[in-house]
Every structure is written in C-alpha cells, then in structure tokens.
Design an enzyme around this catalytic site. Structure first.
Site, PDB file in Angstrom:
ATOM      1  N   ASP A   8      -2.734 -11.566  -1.261  1.00 10.70           N
ATOM      2  CA  ASP A   8      -4.117 -10.905  -1.118  1.00 10.70           C
ATOM      3  C   ASP A   8      -4.909 -11.548  -0.298  1.00 10.70           C
ATOM      4  OD1 ASP A   8      -3.102  -9.014  -3.143  1.00 10.70           O
ATOM      5  OD2 ASP A   8      -4.094 -10.218  -4.764  1.00 10.70           O
TER       6      ASP A   8
ATOM      7  N   ASP B 279      -8.078  -1.102   4.208  1.00 11.09           N
ATOM      8  CA  ASP B 279      -8.758  -0.097   3.743  1.00 11.09           C
ATOM      9  C   ASP B 279     -10.045  -0.229   3.580  1.00 11.09           C
ATOM     10  OD1 ASP B 279      -6.296   1.120   3.348  1.00 11.09           O
ATOM     11  OD2 ASP B 279      -6.256   1.041   1.037  1.00 11.09           O
TER      12      ASP B 279
ATOM     13  N   ASP C 185      -7.425 -13.265  -0.415  1.00 10.82           N
ATOM     14  CA  ASP C 185      -7.960 -14.785  -0.676  1.00 10.82           C
ATOM     15  C   ASP C 185      -6.788 -15.910  -0.602  1.00 10.82           C
ATOM     16  OD1 ASP C 185      -7.479 -13.310  -3.028  1.00 10.82           O
ATOM     17  OD2 ASP C 185      -8.380 -15.010  -4.064  1.00 10.82           O
TER      18      ASP C 185
ATOM     19  N   ASP D 166       1.959  -4.005  -9.218  1.00 13.33           N
ATOM     20  CA  ASP D 166       2.701  -5.041  -9.140  1.00 13.33           C
ATOM     21  C   ASP D 166       3.781  -5.203 -10.317  1.00 13.33           C
ATOM     22  OD1 ASP D 166       0.713  -5.669 -11.068  1.00 13.33           O
ATOM     23  OD2 ASP D 166      -0.032  -7.455  -9.651  1.00 13.33           O
TER      24      ASP D 166
END
Length: 548
Positions: A210, A151, A212, A304
C-alpha cells in the site's frame, strides 16, 4: 441455578424495600407502572436472560479459541520457521552473474522476475515513501519491475506521482506508471488490471505494498526464497511495523490490537494449517497461485482475504515471517479509523456469507482445514469477536442492572473477559499499562464493528462502501507520551457521532441506576465505558484532518 440467582436477587430487593413480596416484583423507578411489571416478568426478563446466556456461551467459545491461538503461537515462537536459504545459482544483488540469458543476464543469475505493485489513490502525503522504498529494494535491476497503479482523481496528485516515477526511471529503475479511466473494483480492480500487462505476464512473483508502506531494502531477499524453495507456498506475509504508534493513545491501542493479530492470529494460522488471511500489503504472492485461484475479485471490500481463501481452498500454503517487518502508518484520524474498521469488518462478514457453502463442499482440502476456516477463522474471529464485546458488555450487562430477575454469573462478567484480555495483551508486554484504555476503546469500536458485521452478513446498503484510509505521512511523528484526550481544531458538531453519544447516555442511566439501587459494583465499569463512548462520540480522540 438461574432460579436460585433470581430468588436471591428478589430477596435482596425485598430487603431493600424495593418491591412488595405480596404483589408482583418491580424495579424502583418503574414499579409505579403495573403494565411494565407484567411485561417485564412475562417477556423482557426471559428474553434478556436468554440473550445473556447466548452471549455468555459465545464468549466462552471466544475464550477457547483465544487459548488455542495463544498456545500455538507460543509454541511456534519457541520453534520458529527456519530462514529460507539463498536462491540456488544466484549471486548477490549488484554483482556480476553468470550471464544466463534465460534468466535475463545482467547480473541477475537465477533470480526470478518479481513485480512490485503499489496501488494508489490521491496519496499526496505518502507517494514518495512507497515509490522510493520499492525502487530501493535489493534485487537485480533487470529482474524487478515496480508498477505504480494510480487511480487518483486529483490531477495535481497524478502529476506528482508520474513525476516521481520518471525520477526513478531516469536513475535506471524499471518503473511503470499505469492509470485507469475509472475506479471499477477499487484496489482489486487496479491490481487485476496491473496483472494484464505484457511485462506482468513475464513475472513469477508479485509483491504488494500500500502507498504508506516502506519495505526495507532486503525485503525481497528475505521473502522470495521461501517461494523459490517450496513450490507449494503461494504467499509469504511479513509483519507490519508502525511509524506513529506514540502519536495518540488511539494509535497506541491500534498497535496493541494489530500486534496481537500478527504475533498470535497470523502466526498460529501459519503454524497449524499454513493458512491465514492476506493483509493486503507487505506480502509476496506466487503469480501462478493467483491465476489458479481465479485472480483478484471486487465482490467484497476485503479482496485480499477473498484471494487468500480461494487460494487456500485450492490447497496452496501460506507462510508468515514475523521477523520481516515493513513500516506503515496507523490512522490517526478517528473518522478514518472508523471507516477502515467498517471496511475490514463488513467485508469479512460478507465474504463469510458468500463463501461459507463453498468452503463446506470443497473436496480439495481436508476436513480439519475446512473446520478451521468456517469455525475459527470466520465465525469466531470475524463474527463473534466483533459482536460479543458490544452486545454483552455494553448492552446485556447494563440492561441486567435494570431487570432484577436477571443475574449474570460472575465468571461471565469477570473471569472470562479478564482471561481473554490477558491473552490478547500478553504479547505486548511494554503496553500492559494501557490495558484499561484498550478495553474501553475497543468496546466502543465493537459498536461500529457489530453494525458492520450485520451489514456484511445481511448484505445491506453500505456493504460495498469503500473509502480509502486517510494517511498523513507522519513518518517522523514520535510524541514521548501518548495523549489520552486530543481536542481537534474543528467545530463541535462536525466531529460528533450521535450514535455513540446515545449509547453513552444509555450507559450513564444504567450506571446511575446501579449506583443508587444496585447491590453490586457494575456501575464502576459502566460509568467508565459511558465516559469513553462520550469522549469518542464527541471527537476528543485523535487528529481531525489531514495535513493537506
């Protein structure tokens, strides 16, 4: 009891010459104003006394919940969940399989199709880490799809991410690079869109990471079998491990807090009711359970947790596997950490508001599971645990030193918080010497979490504020000694937070008043807390900007 305490306090004040027994009681600094004496006796003191007992009761509830969680997690640690066996009829990754056409052949055997989703937004510093780790997962290449959901609004970053995807595709990995023309729904919107592609429909499970997060090569081998062997399990959650806990004292404290969350809260939830909140990453979902729960929702900033609660209300079970760890990065920027905590806290409180009634009226789960969700999971841990540390220890107790009629019992000031602190910290024995800093810093953060909690409960202006947590890509950062105070290389006013400075001024006033006129030693703690608020409020904590 309270009357006796108040009488003892008044007697002490009279003996010190602070007030005239023949007239109305008064405090030394403000006794010259009769109107204040009357207002304090009629309204302020009773209101403060009532507030103190409310928060003392809430802290006692927090203690009971902490004892319960600690006991369950310790018991679960002694009887760990057995590892899931190999997938029936499958072969080791990379070996020749039985060529089962239905399973996909090509060495896949009976391995299920797995979709690996990596949502991204301008992740210049870390995009290579997550894509590379996902493409390095040990799983038959024809049975896994790595889907990068980008995005990004920075054209340069988008080009870099796309080039990285092409690099791994040229090496034979099944990598899909997907972009949207808007950021509707943020991460939840990206994940939801990613599930609509034709190739996604052919997958049985989806792993989410994610940008990282760096899973080990055997991540899928150690998590997916739980889902294969037990059709009632919807989610397998792994534990977070950190690449930069020693960078600053702030990151060390974050590690202590998150270690408690995983080792105690997630473990206890998994062991008792097979339910806990999905952490948004480092987990594998059964795709059919996501569909049954209604898919990803963007109505809060904790998509989540939202999905986990809805799936839990459908009767699905979750399992936490603490021995499977995934590397990630702790926020080292104070402003980024504040925003992250605001998003997590506000979103959870807002979800409680939206789903409280639904949890109560649902008939698909037991009464005890509903009670656990409403009381322990939401009310205690998502509301009380955020509000009590600030309101009791940074507002009520400091104010009580200004109001001689109000006395806080010693069990509420010392015994309860000490016990809770030890229960929180005992699972991180290597960090026990950081407990004083952890207490003071967490109380500062509870100030922001309290605001975020009420914003979420009342659905105020910034309830859906979403700011992606800044990542610096400090995978090799390992300072031997965490720094207590870090001077950021930016202008003083650019790093200040006025609200924290104002709280520090208030606490300094209360501590000084207690030092001069008080008969106890509250000023020791209040001074330390004031200094911590001032350090954090002036930005002498953590890094100031990214490496970009």
């Amino acid at each position: 009891m309270r009357g006796a305490a108040a009488a003892a306090s008044l007697a002490t004040a009279a003996a010190a010459g602070w007030l005239d027994l023949d007239g109305p009681s008064s405090s030394p600094l403000l006794g010259w104003w009769p109107a204040w004496d009357a207002a304090r006796a009629a309204a302020v003191a009773p209101a403060l006394a009532a507030a103190s007992w409310v928060f003392l009761a809430l802290s006692a509830m927090l203690l009971v919940d902490a004892v319960f969680l600690a006991a369950v997690s310790l018991l679960a640690r002694r009887t760990p969940c057995p590892a899931a066996g190999p997938i029936a009829g499958s072969t080791a990754a990379g070996e020749d399989g039985d060529g089962d056409e239905e399973a996909g052949g090509g060495g896949g055997g009976h391995y299920p199709m797995v979709l690996v989703q990596i949502p991204m937004y301008n992740e210049r510093e870390v995009y290579k880490l997550s894509i590379g780790a996902a493409c390095g997962l040990e799983w038959p290449s024809d049975r896994v799809i790595v889907q990068v959901l980008d995005d990004s609004t920075d054209p340069t970053v988008k080009d870099l991410v796309e080039l990285e995807c092409k690099f791994w595709a040229n090496k034979g990995k099944n990598v899909k690079y997907e972009v949207r023309n808007n950021r509707k729904g943020y991460k939840a919107g990206a994940l939801k869109q990613g599930m609509l592609y034709d190739y996604s429909q052919r997958c049985d499970f989806v792993a989410v990471f994610d940008a990282d997060f760096e899973p080990e090569p055997d991540f899928l081998m150690r998590t997916v079998p739980y889902l294969v062997h037990n059709p009632k399990i919807a989610l397998v959650q792994a534990r977070w491990e950190f690449v930069n806990p020693k960078e600053f004292l702030m990151t060390r404290i974050q590690k202590m807090t998150l270690d408690y969350h995983f080792k105690v809260e997630q473990q206890a939830g998994s062991s008792t009711f097979a339910f806990f909140g999905f952490n948004g990453t480092a987990g594998v979902w059964r795709i059919s359970s996501i569909r049954e729960a209604g898919g990803w929702e963007d109505r809060t900033t904790v998509e989540d947790m939202d999905l986990a609660v809805r799936a839990g209300l459908k009767g699905w079970k979750f399992i936490y596997v603490g021995d499977v760890k995934v590397k990630s990065e702790l926020p080292s920027n104070l402003k980024a950490y504040r925003r992250q905590q605001h998003r997590w806290t506000c979103g959870a409180a807002n979800l409680f508001r939206k789903m409280g009634v639904e949890i109560i009226v649902t008939k698909e789960v037991s009464f005890w599971r509903k009670l656990y969700l409403i009381y322990s999971f939401f009310f205690i841990r998502k509301v009380v645990a955020h509000v009590v540390p600030f309101m009791l220890y940074c507002v009520v107790i400091p104010l009580s030193v200004l109001i001689p009629e109000v006395t806080i019992p010693v069990w509420g000031v010392v015994y309860v918080p000490t016990t809770i602190t030890l229960l929180y910290a005992i699972r991180s024995p290597s960090s026990l010497h950081y407990i004083p800093f952890w207490i003071l810093f967490e109380n500062v953060m509870s100030f922001h979490r309290t605001k975020a909690t009420f914003i979420g409960l009342l659905e105020l202006g910034s309830v859906n504020e979403w700011v992606v947590t800044e990542k610096l890509g400090n995978a090799n950062c390992s300072k031997p000694v965490p720094q207590i105070v870090e001077k950021p290389p930016c202008r003083f006013w650019d790093r200040c937070t006025i609200s924290e400075i104002l709280v520090a001024i208030f606490l300094f006033f209360c501590a000084t008043y207690n030092l001069v006129y008080g008969g106890d030693f509250y000023y020791v703690y209040i001074y330390l807390q004031a200094i911590t608020f001032l350090i954090v409020g002036t930005g002498f904590c953590g890094a100031s900007s990214s490496n970009s």
